[in-house]
Design a protein around this motif. Structure first.
Motif, PDB file in Angstrom:
ATOM      1  N   GLU A 242      83.546  34.046 -58.248  1.00 30.01           N
ATOM      2  CA  GLU A 242      82.408  34.981 -57.768  1.00 30.01           C
ATOM      3  C   GLU A 242      82.210  35.193 -56.262  1.00 30.01           C
ATOM      4  O   GLU A 242      81.624  36.193 -56.041  1.00 30.01           O
ATOM      5  CB  GLU A 242      81.024  34.498 -58.554  1.00 30.01           C
ATOM      6  CG  GLU A 242      80.979  34.353 -59.946  1.00 30.01           C
ATOM      7  CD  GLU A 242      79.922  33.647 -60.564  1.00 30.01           C
ATOM      8  OE1 GLU A 242      79.137  33.293 -59.920  1.00 30.01           O
ATOM      9  OE2 GLU A 242      79.723  33.613 -61.910  1.00 30.01           O
TER      10      GLU A 242
ATOM     11  N   ASP B 109      88.343  40.205 -66.584  1.00 31.02           N
ATOM     12  CA  ASP B 109      88.362  40.237 -65.252  1.00 31.02           C
ATOM     13  C   ASP B 109      89.686  39.476 -64.738  1.00 31.02           C
ATOM     14  O   ASP B 109      89.776  39.090 -63.562  1.00 31.02           O
ATOM     15  CB  ASP B 109      87.312  39.248 -64.898  1.00 31.02           C
ATOM     16  CG  ASP B 109      85.925  40.004 -64.827  1.00 31.02           C
ATOM     17  OD1 ASP B 109      86.006  41.143 -64.942  1.00 31.02           O
ATOM     18  OD2 ASP B 109      84.773  39.521 -64.790  1.00 31.02           O
TER      19      ASP B 109
ATOM     20  N   SER C  44      83.410  29.215 -61.426  1.00 32.07           N
ATOM     21  CA  SER C  44      82.482  30.059 -61.290  1.00 32.07           C
ATOM     22  C   SER C  44      82.088  30.530 -59.913  1.00 32.07           C
ATOM     23  O   SER C  44      82.426  31.662 -59.517  1.00 32.07           O
ATOM     24  CB  SER C  44      81.316  29.580 -62.023  1.00 32.07           C
ATOM     25  OG  SER C  44      81.417  29.482 -63.525  1.00 32.07           O
ATOM     26  N   LYS C  45      82.341  29.403 -58.993  1.00 35.50           N
ATOM     27  CA  LYS C  45      81.927  29.627 -57.947  1.00 35.50           C
ATOM     28  C   LYS C  45      83.038  30.249 -57.020  1.00 35.50           C
ATOM     29  O   LYS C  45      82.834  31.202 -56.217  1.00 35.50           O
ATOM     30  CB  LYS C  45      81.639  28.376 -56.886  1.00 35.50           C
ATOM     31  CG  LYS C  45      81.171  28.351 -55.485  1.00 35.50           C
ATOM     32  CD  LYS C  45      80.746  26.963 -54.802  1.00 35.50           C
ATOM     33  CE  LYS C  45      80.239  26.967 -53.679  1.00 35.50           C
ATOM     34  NZ  LYS C  45      79.795  25.747 -53.002  1.00 35.50           N
TER      35      LYS C  45
ATOM     36  N   PHE D  41      85.099  32.651 -69.456  1.00 33.61           N
ATOM     37  CA  PHE D  41      84.671  33.495 -68.553  1.00 33.61           C
ATOM     38  C   PHE D  41      85.053  35.141 -69.207  1.00 33.61           C
ATOM     39  O   PHE D  41      85.574  34.965 -70.400  1.00 33.61           O
ATOM     40  CB  PHE D  41      85.882  33.445 -67.278  1.00 33.61           C
ATOM     41  CG  PHE D  41      85.229  32.232 -66.537  1.00 33.61           C
ATOM     42  CD1 PHE D  41      84.341  31.926 -65.547  1.00 33.61           C
ATOM     43  CD2 PHE D  41      86.242  30.796 -67.126  1.00 33.61           C
ATOM     44  CE1 PHE D  41      84.078  30.927 -65.010  1.00 33.61           C
ATOM     45  CE2 PHE D  41      85.853  29.736 -66.212  1.00 33.61           C
ATOM     46  CZ  PHE D  41      84.692  29.665 -65.394  1.00 33.61           C
TER      47      PHE D  41
END
Length: 350
Positions: free
Chosen positions: A349, A27, A345-346, A23
């Motif tokens: 994000e 972040d 990821s879900k 990733f």
């Protein structure tokens, strides 16, 4: 920024590496408490470890309050640290952006809480926080049900394998095997640590009818309650002699996987969700796994189509090769790194 809050544990250094590798490193940041000596990791600007001593701890928790407010999302890796729980209780407006990664032991504190004023206060704080947390992360639906039942949790459930320990690495595990050769011992694994929650002695009693057969009983005891470990070793040796093999040295991951390849049957007699990393790896290898039917992972695994066995009906009969192959295929498909990455990821994000 996504803030990860955790105590240092064996799962965390590999998780941090996963985030850095897969990733956008910029972040994410990590606020950690615990010993770097016990769980070393590469410390960069994204990692803060709460210092020792009173002054160091005060500075650390002041920094945590600032980071909690600045973060877009907060991932709470377990809810064991009562100081973190207290801070969240004092700042309830933060809880809607918090994601609780349910480890199991943090959830089951509900059942192990002592009848004392201090315990009552701690559980009150935990209930206040858990009932208001916006998001719950686990792949075991039964743990979500318990969090809602015990603590009034209302957060959104996000299905996620959580850590690499719950991922089957097909390059490391052996193909499912049939029965051991006639002259080979039947290798039985009992539990995953020296914690009394493994209920080792109950399992050893179940194994007594087989003590004259060609068996080896391996018991991982490298971490946990060493007083309990000594008791298990003493009793086990008196019953099984050299057929009982205590595993008292900590093994690196790759070495431990090689050790698991030699196991034919595993018995996990926990009364709560535990030892899932071991369970998943063994099922991926096509091994025969026994556990209790009253734990949340029993229904989860069975609903996936996996064959797991009831510890109450223990025998030394192994899964046939066809069933072992099916277990392995299901495990490798669901418990994959790709699945883990897609799930996170879900979460990141969303």
């Amino acid at each position: 920024m996504i803030l990860h809050v955790s105590g240092l544990d064996k799962f965390i250094p590999p998780f941090i590496k996963l985030i850095r590798d897969e990733f956008n490193e910029e972040d994410h940041c990590f606020w950690l408490s615990g010993s770097l000596e016990a769980y070393p990791l590469e410390c960069k600007s994204d990692v803060y470890v709460c210092g020792g001593g009173l002054v160091g701890k005060i500075k650390g928790y002041v920094k945590l309050v600032r980071q909690l407010h600045a973060a877009r999302k907060v991932i709470l890796h377990g809810l064991f640290n009562i100081k973190v729980v207290l801070l969240l209780a004092l700042c309830p407006w933060l809880l809607s952006k918090c994601y609780w990664v349910i480890w199991g032991g943090d959830l089951y504190q509900y059942k192990s809480a002592k009848k004392s004023l201090l315990s009552w206060v701690k559980e009150g704080l935990r209930r206040f926080v858990i009932s208001r947390i916006g998001h719950l992360i686990t792949y075991i639906e039964g743990d979500i049900e318990l969090a809602r039942q015990w603590y009034g949790a209302k957060g959104t459930h996000h299905e996620c394998l959580m850590y690499l320990s719950n991922v089957v690495d097909s390059s490391l595990i052996a193909e499912p095997l049939g029965r051991p050769k006639d002259d080979a011992s039947l290798n039985i694994l009992v539990g995953n640590s020296a914690d009394p929650s493994n209920n080792h002695l109950e399992v050893l009693e179940r194994l007594l009818p087989y003590k004259d057969e060609n068996i080896k009983i391996y018991i991982p005891l490298s971490y946990g309650d060493q007083g309990h470990a000594d008791k298990v070793i003493k009793l086990g040796k008196s019953w099984f002699g050299e057929k009982l093999v205590p595993v008292t040295d900590f093994m690196p991951y790759e070495t431990y996987v090689e050790f698991l390849k030699s196991i034919d049957i595993s018995v996990f007699n926990h009364r709560r969700q535990q030892a899932m990393g071991n369970t998943i790896t063994l099922l991926g290898m096509g091994k025969t796994v026994f556990m209790r039917t009253d734990v949340s992972q029993w229904c989860f695994l069975r609903n996936l189509g996996l064959k797991v066995c009831n510890v109450e009906g223990f025998t030394t009969e192994l899964l046939d090769r066809e069933r072992a192959m099916k277990n392995s295929a299901i495990t490798r498909s669901y418990f994959s790194k790709d699945t883990l990455l897609k799930q996170y990821s879900k979460i990141f994000e969303g």
